[in-house]
Motif scaffolding. Sequence first.
Motif, PDB file in Angstrom:
ATOM      1  N   LEU A   1       0.868  -1.180   0.000  1.00  0.00           N
ATOM      2  CA  LEU A   1       0.000   0.000   0.000  1.00  0.00           C
ATOM      3  C   LEU A   1       0.904   1.230   0.000  1.00  0.00           C
ATOM      4  O   LEU A   1       1.334   1.709   1.045  1.00  0.00           O
ATOM      5  CB  LEU A   1      -0.911  -0.028   1.235  1.00  0.00           C
TER       6      LEU A   1
ATOM      7  N   SER B   1       0.425   1.425  -5.626  1.00  0.00           N
ATOM      8  CA  SER B   1       0.194   0.232  -4.812  1.00  0.00           C
ATOM      9  C   SER B   1       0.211  -0.999  -5.700  1.00  0.00           C
ATOM     10  O   SER B   1       0.024  -0.901  -6.920  1.00  0.00           O
ATOM     11  CB  SER B   1      -1.157   0.341  -4.080  1.00  0.00           C
TER      12      SER B   1
ATOM     13  N   SER C   1      -1.950   5.282  -6.384  1.00  0.00           N
ATOM     14  CA  SER C   1      -2.664   5.402  -5.100  1.00  0.00           C
ATOM     15  C   SER C   1      -3.412   6.743  -5.068  1.00  0.00           C
ATOM     16  O   SER C   1      -3.172   7.602  -4.211  1.00  0.00           O
ATOM     17  CB  SER C   1      -1.676   5.300  -3.937  1.00  0.00           C
TER      18      SER C   1
ATOM     19  N   LYS D   1      -1.361   8.056   2.197  1.00  0.00           N
ATOM     20  CA  LYS D   1      -0.517   7.311   3.131  1.00  0.00           C
ATOM     21  C   LYS D   1       0.184   8.246   4.126  1.00  0.00           C
ATOM     22  O   LYS D   1       0.426   7.870   5.272  1.00  0.00           O
ATOM     23  CB  LYS D   1       0.524   6.497   2.347  1.00  0.00           C
TER      24      LYS D   1
ATOM     25  N   SER E   1      -7.785   4.842   2.187  1.00  0.00           N
ATOM     26  CA  SER E   1      -6.819   3.777   1.860  1.00  0.00           C
ATOM     27  C   SER E   1      -7.549   2.471   1.564  1.00  0.00           C
ATOM     28  O   SER E   1      -7.118   1.692   0.707  1.00  0.00           O
ATOM     29  CB  SER E   1      -5.841   3.573   3.016  1.00  0.00           C
TER      30      SER E   1
ATOM     31  N   ILE F   1      -7.286  -0.346  -1.512  1.00  0.00           N
ATOM     32  CA  ILE F   1      -7.161  -1.798  -1.309  1.00  0.00           C
ATOM     33  C   ILE F   1      -8.327  -2.529  -1.975  1.00  0.00           C
ATOM     34  O   ILE F   1      -8.146  -3.588  -2.587  1.00  0.00           O
ATOM     35  CB  ILE F   1      -7.091  -2.127   0.201  1.00  0.00           C
TER      36      ILE F   1
ATOM     37  N   ILE G   1      -0.203  -6.808   4.671  1.00  0.00           N
ATOM     38  CA  ILE G   1      -0.056  -5.457   4.117  1.00  0.00           C
ATOM     39  C   ILE G   1       1.251  -4.858   4.628  1.00  0.00           C
ATOM     40  O   ILE G   1       1.625  -5.029   5.790  1.00  0.00           O
ATOM     41  CB  ILE G   1      -1.246  -4.556   4.506  1.00  0.00           C
TER      42      ILE G   1
ATOM     43  N   THR H   1      -3.288   1.261   9.139  1.00  0.00           N
ATOM     44  CA  THR H   1      -3.117   0.417   7.945  1.00  0.00           C
ATOM     45  C   THR H   1      -3.900  -0.880   8.088  1.00  0.00           C
ATOM     46  O   THR H   1      -4.558  -1.338   7.145  1.00  0.00           O
ATOM     47  CB  THR H   1      -1.620   0.118   7.718  1.00  0.00           C
TER      48      THR H   1
ATOM     49  N   SER I   1       5.603  -5.861  -2.687  1.00  0.00           N
ATOM     50  CA  SER I   1       4.386  -6.689  -2.708  1.00  0.00           C
ATOM     51  C   SER I   1       4.747  -8.167  -2.852  1.00  0.00           C
ATOM     52  O   SER I   1       4.087  -9.036  -2.269  1.00  0.00           O
ATOM     53  CB  SER I   1       3.445  -6.256  -3.834  1.00  0.00           C
TER      54      SER I   1
END
Length: 525
Positions: free
Chosen positions: A13, A18, A43, A75, A98, A102, A121, A135, A351
Amino acid sequence: MEIQPGQTVGIDLGTTYSAIAQLDPEGNPQAVENADGSTITPSVVILSEEGKVIVGPTYERMSIENPRNIVEAIKRQMGNKDYFVVYQDKKLTPEFLSALIIKKLKQDAEKSIGPIANAVITVPYYFNDVRRKATQDAGKIAGLNVIDIINEPTAATLAYAWQKGHLGRPDAFEGERTIMVYDLGGGTFDVTVVRYTATSFKVLATDGDVMLGGLDWSRRVVDHIAEEFHTKYDLDPREDPETLMQLTQECEQAKRDLSERAQIPISAYYKGKNVTIALTRGDFERLTGDLMQRTRDTTELVMQQAGVGKGELDELVLVGGSTYMPVVETMLRDVTGLEPSRDVSPEEAVSQGAAIHAALLEARATGGDSRLGKAVINRLRSVTATDVNSHSLGVKISDPQDKTRKINHIMIPKNTSLPVEVKQRFKTNKENQQRVHVCILEGDATDPDACTTIGDFRIVNLPPNLPSGSPVEISYSYDKNGRFSATAVELTGNTAAKTEIVRDSGLTNENVDAFQTLAGDYQVE
């Protein structure tokens, strides 16, 4: 930790982009493409006036939208209880915004891998507990079972060591390697030194800045062009949101182009006037020299804390899109004596590492996923990790030299290997004291007001006529899962009290449930 039925993934994230990834049956971490066929999603959230929520729009789509409807770099606001965006008469928090990002990642990925239930995450190493909770809440609001939060450089290290064929392969890799991960993303910066063998990896030292990233380099260029414009016309193009957005996009592109070219023209148009300025790579590096110096200072500090000197690292791994700036490699060669490695994808490594960690947790919790081959499951189970705390944990006490002044006494310094337990004795301040207040602080500053209070508790009903200076023992315990507990015992009467801080939820369960319902009402495109 409970694994729910469905696919398990890793999610990066990020501030500007992202990504989502999964370990394939052969044990390869694969970034999952979004609806546009890309492995990274901007993002960015557009809360349009027509009631549509658009996540990850193109520059072209952003250019036709009212800038007031565009949310970027959310973020950087994670954990900020005072930040919100009003949309359709509702206050949307950073966690909710956020969660929309996602939700888009999840929605797109499910088209190719099926229903997703569980996720790991990632967060910057230097995120404090409040930001980590935020988060985790974002993942829950998006409808995911968040099985863990993992630090971004740890995830990148996992991706590197796994894809090199080192991690989980004692048959193929002997000895140990000490590597540094330099992670300069769009909005945050981390640098970490890790030592690993085939079956373990240990973080030696880490530091960073959650308010330093590629966005700041771009803003320097925007300010430079705007000031040139102001000098020529006595007008500031930054005053108009539409003009500022257009100029920011142009400067962002110019920054990228300067990684390949020595010079680039940048044009600004405002109120019928225009300027075109030829920006050289040298100009750009001079404008942003202090930002690069901040990353250099942090890199040198972390190497010092890890006990590694120039030429003593085995590898230097670059992560984050901002590491494409040539000056990054030049600076790091000078500091480390190494040629930087791009053996992992700077945009996808985090990721992918989260996906490996997710598969590792899944293999341990469920005895293996039928999706993964037996050899992959055995490889995952063989790995153990030792992490460190990224912020010092202290207790508020009276200054021994000045009883009227409070100070932060550090109990667990940052970069301490986890798990850890520390006990220290303190003294009561006055005669016949009735209670002891234990205030738990997160941060390195001596001044408690410059730290974050993450919890407090009291010992009450102390023995009568207790003399001043009576001993009180305070114990801090921090496990590898981020669960922290503190205990205090007044030793004369053996009166005790304790508290436990679990990274469970920054929002209340009712808040999360309400936001989950609201997220279900928004169709994300």
